[in-house]
Scaffold this motif. Structure first.
Motif, PDB file in Angstrom:
ATOM      1  N   ALA A  78       0.828  -1.201   0.000  1.00 44.02           N
ATOM      2  CA  ALA A  78       0.000   0.000   0.000  1.00 44.02           C
ATOM      3  C   ALA A  78       0.865   1.254   0.000  1.00 44.02           C
ATOM      4  O   ALA A  78       0.565   2.232  -0.693  1.00 44.02           O
ATOM      5  CB  ALA A  78      -0.934   0.001   1.208  1.00 44.02           C
ATOM      6  N   VAL A  79       1.959   1.238   0.770  1.00 38.78           N
ATOM      7  CA  VAL A  79       2.869   2.384   0.792  1.00 38.78           C
ATOM      8  C   VAL A  79       3.572   2.525  -0.550  1.00 38.78           C
ATOM      9  O   VAL A  79       3.708   3.627  -1.095  1.00 38.78           O
ATOM     10  CB  VAL A  79       3.898   2.225   1.936  1.00 38.78           C
ATOM     11  N   ALA A  80       4.019   1.385  -1.120  1.00 38.83           N
ATOM     12  CA  ALA A  80       4.710   1.429  -2.412  1.00 38.83           C
ATOM     13  C   ALA A  80       3.800   1.951  -3.516  1.00 38.83           C
ATOM     14  O   ALA A  80       4.259   2.635  -4.448  1.00 38.83           O
ATOM     15  CB  ALA A  80       5.230   0.031  -2.764  1.00 38.83           C
ATOM     16  N   VAL A 133       4.525   7.042   3.510  1.00 40.90           N
ATOM     17  CA  VAL A 133       5.729   6.266   3.803  1.00 40.90           C
ATOM     18  C   VAL A 133       6.080   6.332   5.282  1.00 40.90           C
ATOM     19  O   VAL A 133       6.816   5.482   5.805  1.00 40.90           O
ATOM     20  CB  VAL A 133       6.905   6.782   2.945  1.00 40.90           C
ATOM     21  N   SER A 134       5.558   7.328   6.009  1.00 39.88           N
ATOM     22  CA  SER A 134       5.838   7.447   7.438  1.00 39.88           C
ATOM     23  C   SER A 134       5.300   6.265   8.241  1.00 39.88           C
ATOM     24  O   SER A 134       5.676   6.079   9.401  1.00 39.88           O
ATOM     25  CB  SER A 134       5.233   8.751   7.981  1.00 39.88           C
ATOM     26  N   LEU A 135       4.406   5.453   7.645  1.00 42.16           N
ATOM     27  CA  LEU A 135       3.894   4.279   8.348  1.00 42.16           C
ATOM     28  C   LEU A 135       4.938   3.175   8.458  1.00 42.16           C
ATOM     29  O   LEU A 135       4.779   2.245   9.239  1.00 42.16           O
ATOM     30  CB  LEU A 135       2.651   3.737   7.633  1.00 42.16           C
TER      31      LEU A 135
END
Length: 235
Positions: free
Chosen positions: A189-191, A197-199
């Motif tokens: 999900a971040v990619a 991206v802070s997760l």
């Protein structure tokens, strides 16, 4: 010599070191050599600080550990009692909530059953009225009677819900936490840009260990190995 006098002397030596270091300008080989010698003097000073302060630090640390251990031992029964009471109270309130939900469910089922019974009764009345109209030759009224909307009076049964317990000084709150059940899905999900991206928090301990071991040949996408020069002085 007392510890107070020793500490004062060491402090004066430290202040002198700072003054000498600030006054030294490294502009040639001899001044560079003097800086190296002064750096070794700093190491000697730090060793002297350790010698003077270590007994006090060790005694303070031992006293601190003993005090913490004593506090922990004294707090242990209270914390255990607190846990027992809180678990019991939460269990009771959850049971009350369950009973309230069940009471509300039964009341809703009772309302629906009463509504269906009233609708069925009204339908029977309409059929009887239509049959009577047909028997009396009132053909035009038959269709109107059968197609008339069915309206039933709302039924509201008396509902007595179990009361929620209250104790002065005691309150409840919802404590929400996050639980990662699929790390790969989060990474995807971040990619994909759907989540910030802070997760994701990189493991710098592992990455720094790889950098120390692999140096310039470290090859991790998005990460580079950085070298910084550090001055070390031996006693």
């Amino acid at each position: 010599m007392s510890t107070i006098i020793e500490t004062a002397q060491v402090e004066q030596q430290g202040l002198a070191l700072v003054t000498d270091a600030k006054a030294l300008v490294i502009q040639d080989e001899p001044s560079y050599q003097r800086a190296g010698l002064m750096l070794r003097t700093v190491k000697d000073y730090l060793r002297r600080v350790a010698e003077v302060c270590e007994p006090v630090v060790s005694a303070a640390w031992a006293a601190h550990r003993a005090a913490v251990a004593q506090r922990t031992n004294l707090e242990a029964p209270a914390k255990e009692a607190e846990g027992v009471l809180k678990r019991a109270m939460i269990g009771y309130t959850e049971e009350i909530d369950r009973q309230r939900r069940e009471t509300q469910r039964r009341a809703a089922a009772e309302v629906e059953a009463a509504r269906l019974a009233a609708v069925a009764e009204e339908e029977e009345r309409q059929v009887a009225a239509a049959m009577e109209a047909e028997a009396n030759g009132q053909e035009e009224q038959v269709a109107a009677i059968l197609t008339a909307p069915i309206v039933v009076a709302p039924f509201t049964p008396p509902v007595v819900l179990p009361s929620k317990p209250k104790v002065e000084g005691v309150s409840y709150r919802e404590d929400w936490t996050a639980e990662i059940f699929d790390l790969l899905e989060l990474v995807r999900a971040v990619a994909a840009g759907r989540q910030p991206v802070s997760l994701l928090q990189p493991d710098m301990t592992v990455l720094n260990g790889m950098a120390r071991a692999l140096k310039s040949v470290m090859n991790v996408p998005g990460v580079r190995s950085v070298s910084r020069r550090v001055v070390a002085a031996r006693n």
